[in-house]
Design a protein around this motif. Structure first.
Motif, mmCIF file in Angstrom:
data_model
loop_
_atom_site.group_PDB
_atom_site.id
_atom_site.type_symbol
_atom_site.label_atom_id
_atom_site.label_comp_id
_atom_site.label_asym_id
_atom_site.label_seq_id
_atom_site.Cartn_x
_atom_site.Cartn_y
_atom_site.Cartn_z
ATOM 1 N N THR A 267 0.822 -1.216 0.000
ATOM 2 C CA THR A 267 0.000 0.000 0.000
ATOM 3 C C THR A 267 0.853 1.261 0.000
ATOM 4 N N ILE A 268 0.316 2.317 -0.587
ATOM 5 C CA ILE A 268 0.886 3.651 -0.411
ATOM 6 C C ILE A 268 0.605 4.077 1.025
ATOM 7 N N GLY A 269 1.528 4.802 1.632
ATOM 8 C CA GLY A 269 1.350 5.200 3.017
ATOM 9 C C GLY A 269 1.612 6.674 3.247
ATOM 10 N N ALA A 270 0.954 7.212 4.264
ATOM 11 C CA ALA A 270 1.106 8.616 4.637
ATOM 12 C C ALA A 270 2.065 8.747 5.817
ATOM 13 N N ASN A 271 2.772 9.862 5.879
ATOM 14 C CA ASN A 271 3.696 10.099 6.982
ATOM 15 C C ASN A 271 2.981 10.462 8.275
ATOM 16 N N LYS A 272 1.768 11.000 8.151
ATOM 17 C CA LYS A 272 1.027 11.433 9.334
ATOM 18 C C LYS A 272 -0.331 10.743 9.389
ATOM 19 N N THR A 273 -0.833 10.603 10.593
ATOM 20 C CA THR A 273 -2.126 9.950 10.818
ATOM 21 C C THR A 273 -3.235 10.989 10.799
ATOM 22 N N ASP A 274 -3.982 11.053 9.724
ATOM 23 C CA ASP A 274 -5.168 11.906 9.650
ATOM 24 C C ASP A 274 -6.072 11.377 8.545
ATOM 25 N N GLU A 275 -7.154 12.072 8.311
ATOM 26 C CA GLU A 275 -8.118 11.619 7.315
ATOM 27 C C GLU A 275 -8.193 12.567 6.125
ATOM 28 N N SER A 276 -7.202 13.444 6.004
ATOM 29 C CA SER A 276 -7.186 14.372 4.878
ATOM 30 C C SER A 276 -6.605 13.693 3.656
ATOM 31 N N PHE A 313 9.795 0.897 -0.058
ATOM 32 C CA PHE A 313 10.554 1.263 -1.263
ATOM 33 C C PHE A 313 9.789 2.302 -2.077
ATOM 34 N N GLY A 314 9.343 3.347 -1.361
ATOM 35 C CA GLY A 314 8.595 4.426 -1.998
ATOM 36 C C GLY A 314 9.343 5.147 -3.100
ATOM 37 N N ILE A 363 5.090 10.955 0.544
ATOM 38 C CA ILE A 363 4.315 9.733 0.711
ATOM 39 C C ILE A 363 5.233 8.536 0.483
ATOM 40 N N GLN A 364 4.790 7.345 0.936
ATOM 41 C CA GLN A 364 5.642 6.173 0.954
ATOM 42 C C GLN A 364 4.956 4.999 0.252
#
Length: 382
Positions: A267-276, A313-314, A363-364
């Motif tokens: 999966t692609i991942g976000a550096n921060k935890t939010d819903e934006s 491996f983003g 993003i990762q």
């Protein structure tokens, strides 16, 4: 219009211009400059539109031909590395969307099918020309690869090796796309594969691709799955699940995975935890999507699994997106009549903006391997 009114309009336009120019200077980007990442503005209303509407205004004004940039990927790399996105305003509609995401389930059973209709069903003619022969619409693995085809083949092999696939094993592919991974696992590893997708166009091509192999492709919601498998994989689908459904998603995987099974999440991942989520991407590319964070995945898997391996491996997604863009451009003469110039600008913006985001480490891309607890642990290939 009187001369005084004209002067007021020019002053206002100059005010918006000065603000945007000062912001871009922090990323070493010049309005009207000669470098590939500098921008050329055709409509003076561009500056006001971006400052008032943020990401949505930036993307829509590009689609409308209000500005140009020779290398959008470098432009976005510089913008995001300088964190200019944090200086842009959030449009009121974006704020309402975030509130709605917290109050309602944007990825409910009914709404989950929207992204299938609006993006993945755009047309197999488009994706078959832009992607590799296995139709992998996710990050390739470029450790030793020189071409897109090699990178996607390496990614498929990496997944199968991490899952320790062996002949006769049953494999569930949640979000199977056009069936490339299902075909690869059945053909090269002798697996018995069941794939699920919410895109009718994907199902049709996947069934054709896997004809003659021990592969079943179903058009259904992942929440309806209720049969145990030796292995489960999910590639590029978790981005559409949504925070309100993460717990349900992992419960479904747990229910369908045998006690000694393995599950790989790509999966692609976000550096921060939010819903934006980026407002332009949400409107034009992936409606109702949301990138998970490390915390999202950690909290959701905790009741069920041991995390055996976490692989980032983003940086390889940057290479993948740029390869897709080159293939998109090469294929465009055969697509132009069906899709139109505005679509070309939209897809150009999408591929290059995402490449720049991965390059800036905004993003990762993660592959996470789970088990119910393998005695002695696992040696996970790279």
């Amino acid at each position: 219009m009187s001369s005084s009114c004209i002067e007021e309009v020019n002053l206002a336009e100059n005010h918006w211009f000065q603000i945007v120019q000062e912001m871009l200077r922090k990323a070493d980007i010049t309005v009207g400059g000669s470098r590939p990442w500098d921008i050329q503005v055709a409509n003076p209303d561009f500056f006001k539109r971006v400052l008032q509407e943020g990401s949505l205004g930036l993307g829509e004004s590009y689609m409308d031909g209000w500005w140009e940039c020779e290398r959008l990927d470098i432009f976005f790399h510089r913008v995001l590395a300088a964190r200019l996105d944090h200086e842009l305003p959030h449009h009121f509609k974006d704020t309402l969307r975030v509130v709605a995401a917290r109050l309602t389930n944007l990825q409910s059973r009914k709404r989950a099918w929207i992204v299938g209709r609006e993006h993945y069903d755009l047309g197999n003619d488009l994706f078959s020309r832009m992607l590799d022969p296995y139709m992998q619409y996710s990050c390739g693995y470029w450790k030793e690869a020189k071409t897109l085809e090699q990178a996607q083949d390496a990614k498929l092999k990496l997944i199968c090796e991490k899952l320790q696939l062996a002949p006769g094993m049953t494999l569930l592919d949640i979000g199977c796309g056009w069936g490339g991974l299902a075909e690869y696992a059945a053909r090269h590893y002798g697996a018995k594969v069941s794939g699920v997708t919410i895109s009718a166009e994907q199902q049709k091509m996947a069934q054709q691709r896997c004809e003659g192999l021990d592969v079943t492709i179903l058009l259904q919601d992942y929440r309806d799955l209720d049969r145990q498998f030796d292995r489960i994989v999910s590639v590029g689908m978790f981005e559409h699940v949504g925070p309100k459904n993460y717990a349900t998603y992992f419960e479904v995987v747990n229910r369908n995975l045998k006690p000694d099974g393995l599950f790989l999440l790509h999966t692609i991942g976000a550096n921060k935890t939010d819903e934006s989520v980026d407002a332009w991407i949400n409107r034009y590319i992936f409606p109702n999507g949301c990138l998970p964070s490390v915390r999202h995945i950690a909290d959701a898997h905790e009741p069920y699994f041991v995390m055996e391996d976490w692989h980032n491996f983003g940086q390889d997604y940057d290479l993948t997106l740029m390869a897709w863009y080159q293939r998109f451009l090469a294929a465009w003469p055969g697509l132009a009549e069906a899709y139109g110039e505005r679509f070309k600008r939209m897809f150009t913006y999408y591929l290059n903006a995402c490449a720049g985001a991965f390059r800036a480490r905004d993003i990762q891309l993660w592959q996470v391997l789970f088990s119910h607890g393998v005695e002695g642990g696992l040696r996970v290939p790279r």
